[in-house]
Design a protein around this motif. Structure first.
Motif, PDB file in Angstrom:
ATOM      1  N   VAL A  94       1.744  23.826  22.127  1.00 27.69           N
ATOM      2  CA  VAL A  94       0.394  24.360  22.324  1.00 27.69           C
ATOM      3  C   VAL A  94       0.108  24.480  23.821  1.00 27.69           C
ATOM      4  N   VAL A  95       0.558  23.475  24.572  1.00 28.12           N
ATOM      5  CA  VAL A  95       0.362  23.476  26.029  1.00 28.12           C
ATOM      6  C   VAL A  95       1.037  24.700  26.639  1.00 28.12           C
ATOM      7  N   GLU A  96       2.226  24.988  26.161  1.00 28.99           N
ATOM      8  CA  GLU A  96       2.966  26.158  26.646  1.00 28.99           C
ATOM      9  C   GLU A  96       2.150  27.432  26.443  1.00 28.99           C
ATOM     10  N   LYS A  97       1.560  27.537  25.249  1.00 28.51           N
ATOM     11  CA  LYS A  97       0.747  28.703  24.900  1.00 28.51           C
ATOM     12  C   LYS A  97      -0.478  28.798  25.829  1.00 28.51           C
ATOM     13  N   ILE A  98      -1.129  27.652  26.067  1.00 30.00           N
ATOM     14  CA  ILE A  98      -2.313  27.617  26.943  1.00 30.00           C
ATOM     15  C   ILE A  98      -1.937  28.109  28.347  1.00 30.00           C
ATOM     16  N   PHE A  99      -0.771  27.653  28.839  1.00 29.81           N
ATOM     17  CA  PHE A  99      -0.351  28.060  30.170  1.00 29.81           C
ATOM     18  C   PHE A  99       0.012  29.541  30.226  1.00 29.81           C
ATOM     19  N   GLU A 100       0.518  30.078  29.130  1.00 27.94           N
ATOM     20  CA  GLU A 100       0.780  31.529  29.074  1.00 27.94           C
ATOM     21  C   GLU A 100      -0.539  32.288  29.213  1.00 27.94           C
ATOM     22  N   VAL A 101      -1.566  31.786  28.535  1.00 27.37           N
ATOM     23  CA  VAL A 101      -2.892  32.413  28.602  1.00 27.37           C
ATOM     24  C   VAL A 101      -3.424  32.351  30.040  1.00 27.37           C
ATOM     25  N   VAL A 102      -3.270  31.189  30.669  1.00 24.19           N
ATOM     26  CA  VAL A 102      -3.742  31.024  32.047  1.00 24.19           C
ATOM     27  C   VAL A 102      -3.034  32.028  32.962  1.00 24.19           C
ATOM     28  N   GLN A 103      -1.738  32.195  32.743  1.00 20.65           N
ATOM     29  CA  GLN A 103      -0.986  33.164  33.558  1.00 20.65           C
ATOM     30  C   GLN A 103      -1.492  34.585  33.353  1.00 20.65           C
ATOM     31  N   SER A 104      -1.805  34.934  32.100  1.00 22.19           N
ATOM     32  CA  SER A 104      -2.284  36.306  31.882  1.00 22.19           C
ATOM     33  C   SER A 104      -3.679  36.504  32.480  1.00 22.19           C
ATOM     34  N   VAL A 105      -4.475  35.443  32.539  1.00 20.10           N
ATOM     35  CA  VAL A 105      -5.792  35.515  33.187  1.00 20.10           C
ATOM     36  C   VAL A 105      -5.610  35.799  34.685  1.00 20.10           C
ATOM     37  N   VAL A 106      -4.645  35.108  35.300  1.00 25.79           N
ATOM     38  CA  VAL A 106      -4.363  35.305  36.726  1.00 25.79           C
ATOM     39  C   VAL A 106      -3.861  36.736  36.972  1.00 25.79           C
ATOM     40  N   LYS A 107      -3.025  37.238  36.059  1.00 25.80           N
ATOM     41  CA  LYS A 107      -2.509  38.613  36.189  1.00 25.80           C
ATOM     42  C   LYS A 107      -3.641  39.627  36.160  1.00 25.80           C
ATOM     43  N   GLU A 108      -4.725  39.284  35.458  1.00 26.35           N
ATOM     44  CA  GLU A 108      -5.875  40.199  35.390  1.00 26.35           C
ATOM     45  C   GLU A 108      -6.744  40.112  36.642  1.00 26.35           C
ATOM     46  N   GLY A 109      -6.338  39.267  37.583  1.00 26.86           N
ATOM     47  CA  GLY A 109      -7.065  39.215  38.847  1.00 26.86           C
ATOM     48  C   GLY A 109      -8.055  38.071  38.994  1.00 26.86           C
ATOM     49  N   VAL A 110      -8.085  37.159  38.013  1.00 27.57           N
ATOM     50  CA  VAL A 110      -8.978  36.007  38.129  1.00 27.57           C
ATOM     51  C   VAL A 110      -8.268  34.933  38.962  1.00 27.57           C
ATOM     52  N   THR A 111      -8.992  34.326  39.872  1.00 23.70           N
ATOM     53  CA  THR A 111      -8.453  33.242  40.693  1.00 23.70           C
ATOM     54  C   THR A 111      -8.671  31.937  39.926  1.00 23.70           C
ATOM     55  N   VAL A 112      -7.661  31.069  39.897  1.00 19.91           N
ATOM     56  CA  VAL A 112      -7.762  29.853  39.086  1.00 19.91           C
ATOM     57  C   VAL A 112      -7.513  28.601  39.913  1.00 19.91           C
ATOM     58  N   LEU A 113      -8.420  27.630  39.765  1.00 20.93           N
ATOM     59  CA  LEU A 113      -8.200  26.301  40.320  1.00 20.93           C
ATOM     60  C   LEU A 113      -8.037  25.358  39.132  1.00 20.93           C
ATOM     61  N   LEU A 114      -6.873  24.742  39.062  1.00 20.82           N
ATOM     62  CA  LEU A 114      -6.479  23.972  37.890  1.00 20.82           C
ATOM     63  C   LEU A 114      -6.349  22.492  38.230  1.00 20.82           C
ATOM     64  N   VAL A 115      -7.013  21.655  37.442  1.00 15.71           N
ATOM     65  CA  VAL A 115      -6.806  20.207  37.533  1.00 15.71           C
ATOM     66  C   VAL A 115      -5.975  19.843  36.316  1.00 15.71           C
ATOM     67  N   GLU A 116      -4.847  19.177  36.533  1.00 20.74           N
ATOM     68  CA  GLU A 116      -3.916  18.969  35.426  1.00 20.74           C
ATOM     69  C   GLU A 116      -3.127  17.674  35.588  1.00 20.74           C
ATOM     70  N   GLN A 117      -3.136  16.861  34.510  1.00 21.82           N
ATOM     71  CA  GLN A 117      -2.377  15.610  34.511  1.00 21.82           C
ATOM     72  C   GLN A 117      -0.880  15.872  34.456  1.00 21.82           C
ATOM     73  N   ASN A 118      -0.517  16.948  33.748  1.00 19.34           N
ATOM     74  CA  ASN A 118       0.896  17.287  33.633  1.00 19.34           C
ATOM     75  C   ASN A 118       1.337  17.974  34.930  1.00 19.34           C
ATOM     76  N   ALA A 119       1.660  17.134  35.926  1.00 15.35           N
ATOM     77  CA  ALA A 119       1.945  17.643  37.273  1.00 15.35           C
ATOM     78  C   ALA A 119       3.140  18.591  37.285  1.00 15.35           C
ATOM     79  N   ASN A 120       4.148  18.266  36.477  1.00 13.97           N
ATOM     80  CA  ASN A 120       5.345  19.092  36.422  1.00 13.97           C
ATOM     81  C   ASN A 120       5.022  20.532  36.073  1.00 13.97           C
TER      82      ASN A 120
END
Length: 244
Positions: free
Chosen positions: A177-203
């Motif tokens: 599910v995490v993988e899917k969420i990150f794919e979504v985040v990437q597509s949001v960035v591709k659309e030109g949205v700037t993202v600041l992410l706080v994430e425990q999963n540092a890797n």
């Protein structure tokens, strides 16, 4: 407002946040440029969530400045920051459990009145998040954690953000599910949205980020590209579970 594209979209200058007599953020500097995905990593209690809440306007600052597109926004209430294009997906998702998925999504557009564009954005969210479309008429409280996280992201996108603040999107979710969420985040960035992410999963955060900041006890202690920090022995020992 015309701004120089090479100037930061978001700039924290000497930002301090205190609550209950404790200084949670101790004068940090951070910059975010248009179209970037930047992550803020660090241990629990480092001040990461506090930083996002201060940017979004849900916490008052004790010192320093928050500049957004060159404008001092720390003087504005949260709803005015939202209208300027800053959306926060809070830790724990913060969805309305008794409303349907569709009602939750539409709540993201409450400050807009461009009906036709809202419908276009709904369609965009459905394309990006097909699971959400399948669940439109379900009450949001009956969804799995991953689906709720997608609803929370979809709701934020309906405010048409230029800057998306994501707080712990992977928390408590299964790896697939995490993988899917990150794919979504990437597509949001591709659309030109700037993202600041706080994430425990540092890797994962460093793998996906152009740049990252490491926060410890309210201070920024390291910064660099995602790739640099992934190979930094100090970071590997502290956050990636490797023996130093």
């Amino acid at each position: 407002m015309h701004t120089n594209p090479s100037s930061p979209l978001l700039q924290l200058a000497g930002l301090k946040v205190a609550y209950g007599g404790i200084q949670a953020v101790k004068g940090i500097d951070l910059e975010l440029y248009r179209g970037e995905l930047v992550s803020l990593i660090g241990a629990n209690g480092a001040g990461k969530t506090t930083t996002l809440n201060a940017i979004a306007g849900s916490l008052r600052i004790a010192g320093g400045e928050i500049l957004y597109a060159g404008e001092k926004i720390h003087v504005f209430p949260a709803h005015k920051r939202l209208r300027r294009g800053i959306a926060l997906v809070p830790e724990g998702r913060g969805i309305f459990t008794r409303l349907t998925v569709e009602e939750n999504l539409r709540m993201g557009a409450y400050s807009r009145n461009d009906k036709a564009a809202i419908e276009q954005d709904m369609e965009r969210v459905y394309t990006m998040l097909p699971r959400v479309k399948e669940r439109l008429h379900q009450t949001a409280g009956t969804l799995s954690g991953g689906e709720q996280q997608m609803v929370a992201i979809g709701r934020a996108l309906l405010s048409r953000p230029k800057l998306l603040l994501l707080d712990e999107p992977s928390m408590g979710l299964a790896p697939l599910v995490v993988e899917k969420i990150f794919e979504v985040v990437q597509s949001v960035v591709k659309e030109g949205v700037t993202v600041l992410l706080v994430e425990q999963n540092a890797n994962l955060a460093l793998e996906f980020s152009q740049r990252a900041y490491v926060m410890e006890s309210g201070k920024i202690t390291l910064t660099g590209s995602g790739a640099e920090l992934l190979t930094n022995p100090k970071v590997r020992a502290a956050y990636l579970g490797e023996a130093a």
